[in-house]
Scaffold this active site. Sequence first.
Site, mmCIF file in Angstrom:
data_model
loop_
_atom_site.group_PDB
_atom_site.id
_atom_site.type_symbol
_atom_site.label_atom_id
_atom_site.label_comp_id
_atom_site.label_asym_id
_atom_site.label_seq_id
_atom_site.Cartn_x
_atom_site.Cartn_y
_atom_site.Cartn_z
ATOM 1 N NE ARG A 89 -3.695 -2.222 2.580
ATOM 2 C CZ ARG A 89 -4.745 -2.292 3.406
ATOM 3 N NH1 ARG A 89 -5.127 -1.218 4.086
ATOM 4 N NH2 ARG A 89 -5.391 -3.438 3.555
ATOM 5 N N GLY A 90 2.167 1.100 -0.145
ATOM 6 C CA GLY A 90 3.049 2.255 -0.187
ATOM 7 C C GLY A 90 3.446 2.797 1.170
ATOM 8 C CB ILE A 91 2.832 1.664 4.672
ATOM 9 C CG1 ILE A 91 1.309 1.782 4.584
ATOM 10 C CG2 ILE A 91 3.318 2.063 6.072
ATOM 11 C CD1 ILE A 91 0.573 0.836 5.514
ATOM 12 C CG LEU A 92 9.370 0.334 3.245
ATOM 13 C CD1 LEU A 92 9.882 0.629 4.648
ATOM 14 C CD2 LEU A 92 9.912 -1.002 2.738
ATOM 15 N NE ARG A 93 7.761 5.689 -4.008
ATOM 16 C CZ ARG A 93 8.870 5.494 -4.677
ATOM 17 N NH1 ARG A 93 9.525 4.358 -4.535
ATOM 18 N NH2 ARG A 93 9.344 6.407 -5.511
ATOM 19 C CB SER A 117 15.712 -8.395 9.162
ATOM 20 O OG SER A 117 14.627 -7.553 8.807
ATOM 21 C CD GLU A 118 12.013 -9.420 4.834
ATOM 22 O OE1 GLU A 118 11.584 -10.231 3.992
ATOM 23 O OE2 GLU A 118 11.295 -8.619 5.450
ATOM 24 C CE1 TYR A 122 14.725 -0.493 4.672
ATOM 25 C CE2 TYR A 122 15.476 -2.763 4.857
ATOM 26 C CZ TYR A 122 14.670 -1.724 5.299
ATOM 27 O OH TYR A 122 13.825 -1.919 6.352
ATOM 28 C CG PHE A 412 21.793 1.055 14.364
ATOM 29 C CD1 PHE A 412 20.805 1.525 13.516
ATOM 30 C CD2 PHE A 412 23.060 0.844 13.835
ATOM 31 C CE1 PHE A 412 21.080 1.798 12.181
ATOM 32 C CE2 PHE A 412 23.356 1.117 12.510
ATOM 33 C CZ PHE A 412 22.353 1.591 11.680
#
Length: 412
Positions: A89-93, A117-118, A122, A412
């Site tokens: 839904r574009g939340i990470l972007r 972690s993935e 990125y 971190f």
Amino acid sequence: MATELRILRPGEWDFWYDGILRAFGAVGDKERELHRELTEVGRSLGAWDGDRLVGSASLISFRMTVPGGALVSAAGLSMVHVASTHRRRGILRSMMRRQLDETRAAGAEPLSVLTASEPHIYGRFGYGMATRELHAEIDTGRVAFEPPPESEGTRLRVVDDPASVMKECEAVYARRVPERPGMLERAPGWERRPLLDIPEKRNGATPLACVLAEDEHGEVRGYARYSLKNGWDEDDVPKGSVLLRDLEALDTAAYGALWRFLWEIDLMPLLRVEARPVDDPWLHMTGDSVRLCRPRWRDGLFLRPVEVGAALAARSYSAPVDVVLEVEDAFCPWNAGRWRLSGDSTGATCERTGDAAELSLSVRELGAAYLGGTALRALASAGRVRERRKGALGAASCAFSTDVAPWLPHGF
């Protein structure tokens, strides 16, 4: 209902943190208070669908060593998740967009860094793998350790409570920070993170202990934090493990003495080494038996310039360099275009130019090469960097390189 993206409000931290724990399938109550202290609430985002937390991201203010020894401000991206019910839904972007825009607007941090972690997520946001870390499982019964002769004069002292000597260890760590690109200056509170020792996460190992290396005057010259995990095979032959948490030393004598101590602990024929520099000197203290140590590397720190000009001017270069870089940066278009980088071991400048490009690359490759851990020539061989002027690649690759491998000392 549209997803709302906003900074955490007073009183929301526990709910926000619980959402992150659920997303990672983690149980972290014993770490809660330290994480509460280390979270910069004013730099922490929550994505909300009504009263439901469906995403999070947080920035941490670090200062990181870059080639040449300077400490440069970097925004550490952490606590990133999107609920499985709200994927695609574009939340990470949206969170990445806001964090990078706000970092740029503040103007104080030319670099953005993260651990992943993935990792495949990125790259599309311009982050390149800038450091690697060494892991090993050393059969100390089969691999002889050959410390330098000067280690013989080093006195060792085991301390059962590592917190009681935290000040002495942190003084050693602080002196090591300028010596290796990628190392992080410990901001207040972060000195407690290496001491986390949660009984439920020991998996049968002993509580964390610390061994100090001291000179003849009692000055601490190095330390190692470790635990032990007992074990026996069906014939009652010991097969215990030494689990190394971290180790720093100010000189070869202390370094060799600490490793010899770990190598020779009775009933512990396996030494497990995690997240060490890929050029860790112990590799050259094992004769010709490195392969029996089962060394392997993993990705460490991912980095992207927030401001290309400021980032490249903040470090120094191993050889004189004068090159026009044509940078592609679709996610942060203010970086796109041609930049003239001029510098040497004393410093550098990097400014916009209208001159013809001599090397072409994306900001992701620039991030991977920034700390000197990934050679521009290697990236060019993979088709990720293009040479536009003959000879420019070799000169730039040499200049970006470092004689010490970059390394992130802790996550971190």
